[in-house]
Design an enzyme around this catalytic site. Sequence first.
Site, PDB file in Angstrom:
ATOM      1  N   GLU A 186      17.812   3.577  14.133  1.00  0.00           N
ATOM      2  CA  GLU A 186      16.681   3.609  15.065  1.00  0.00           C
ATOM      3  C   GLU A 186      15.928   4.926  14.897  1.00  0.00           C
ATOM      4  O   GLU A 186      16.315   5.945  15.500  1.00  0.00           O
ATOM      5  CB  GLU A 186      17.180   3.521  16.507  1.00  0.00           C
ATOM      6  CG  GLU A 186      17.934   2.261  16.831  1.00  0.00           C
ATOM      7  CD  GLU A 186      17.860   1.944  18.318  1.00  0.00           C
ATOM      8  OE1 GLU A 186      17.265   0.907  18.649  1.00  0.00           O
ATOM      9  OE2 GLU A 186      18.356   2.722  19.131  1.00  0.00           O
ATOM     10  N   HIS A 219      23.153   6.345  21.421  1.00  0.00           N
ATOM     11  CA  HIS A 219      21.721   6.009  21.479  1.00  0.00           C
ATOM     12  C   HIS A 219      20.931   7.319  21.591  1.00  0.00           C
ATOM     13  O   HIS A 219      21.391   8.264  22.238  1.00  0.00           O
ATOM     14  CB  HIS A 219      21.446   5.102  22.686  1.00  0.00           C
ATOM     15  CG  HIS A 219      20.053   4.551  22.665  1.00  0.00           C
ATOM     16  ND1 HIS A 219      18.962   5.298  23.044  1.00  0.00           N
ATOM     17  CD2 HIS A 219      19.569   3.345  22.273  1.00  0.00           C
ATOM     18  CE1 HIS A 219      17.870   4.559  22.889  1.00  0.00           C
ATOM     19  NE2 HIS A 219      18.203   3.374  22.418  1.00  0.00           N
TER      20      HIS A 219
HETATM   21  P1  PGA Z   1      12.364  -0.340  21.771  1.00  0.00           P
HETATM   22  O1  PGA Z   1      13.815   0.313  22.043  1.00  0.00           O
HETATM   23  O2  PGA Z   1      12.587  -1.683  21.165  1.00  0.00           O
HETATM   24  O3  PGA Z   1      11.722  -0.383  23.121  1.00  0.00           O
HETATM   25  O4  PGA Z   1      11.659   0.614  20.833  1.00  0.00           O
HETATM   26  C1  PGA Z   1      14.827   0.209  21.090  1.00  0.00           C
HETATM   27  C2  PGA Z   1      16.023   0.958  21.575  1.00  0.00           C
HETATM   28  O5  PGA Z   1      15.876   1.980  22.268  1.00  0.00           O
HETATM   29  O6  PGA Z   1      17.165   0.553  21.305  1.00  0.00           O
END
Ligand code: PGA
Length: 227
Positions: free
Chosen positions: A154, A83
């Site tokens: 992401e 992450h």
């Molecule tokens: P968010 O986080 O939906 O608050 O943008 C996503 C993540 O960090 O996996």
Amino acid sequence: MLYVLNQKSHFTKQEILKYRQKLSPLPLKENVIFAPSMCFLPFFEDFSLCAQDVSPFPTGAYTGEEAAKSLASLGVSYGIVGHSERRTYFNENNELLEQKMAQIFNAGMTPILCIGESLEDYQQGNTKEVLQKQLQVLFSFPQEMWKKAIIAYEPIWAIGTGKVIDVKLLEEITLFIKQQTGSRVLYGGSIQLTKIHDFQKIPTLDGFLIGGMSLQVDDVIQLIQNA
Ligand code: PGA
């Protein structure tokens, strides 16, 4: 579609029990996967479970680490690797992520490898190049393992910022990832219920990694009802 609910380091015991109680009457949906704080995993044992991180080591003398095998024995089926918060705050690099992924595979769990570019890389048009480098973690495993993994795209500039990616661009990036890996592909970054609806039509998208919204139990109830 898979929905992975990453609650990060939020909540106290009292708060999580209140949240949990509100979910109780709902039927189990295997595709809605909870990733609470490690210490709260047992409170969600009747749901599909994901660990937010795993140890790069097997079980043994590694103080403070959560081994994949221990997590699997709790019924945890998925483990998040890389992450962006871990890459940033804990300096996690591809070498470490490979070790974590190997532990997850060995424990019979499914890894969710997070990849995503910074705002600067996005603005300079370097997105695919950055993703390609981050995907090397997966490519270090035999090809037959690739389809067992999940890739969560992401973009860092979209995490917790309220900025959400354009549908067309997401379609292009998820296709780029899928063509190379054959893995399932999730999107994460400021996802809300309305956006899920818009993005669900993308044929190369298999689900969502959800942060902030996963803290709002009423939204989660709605998500489970429609999942
Ligand atoms: P968010 O986080 O939906 O608050 O943008 C996503 C993540 O960090 O996996």
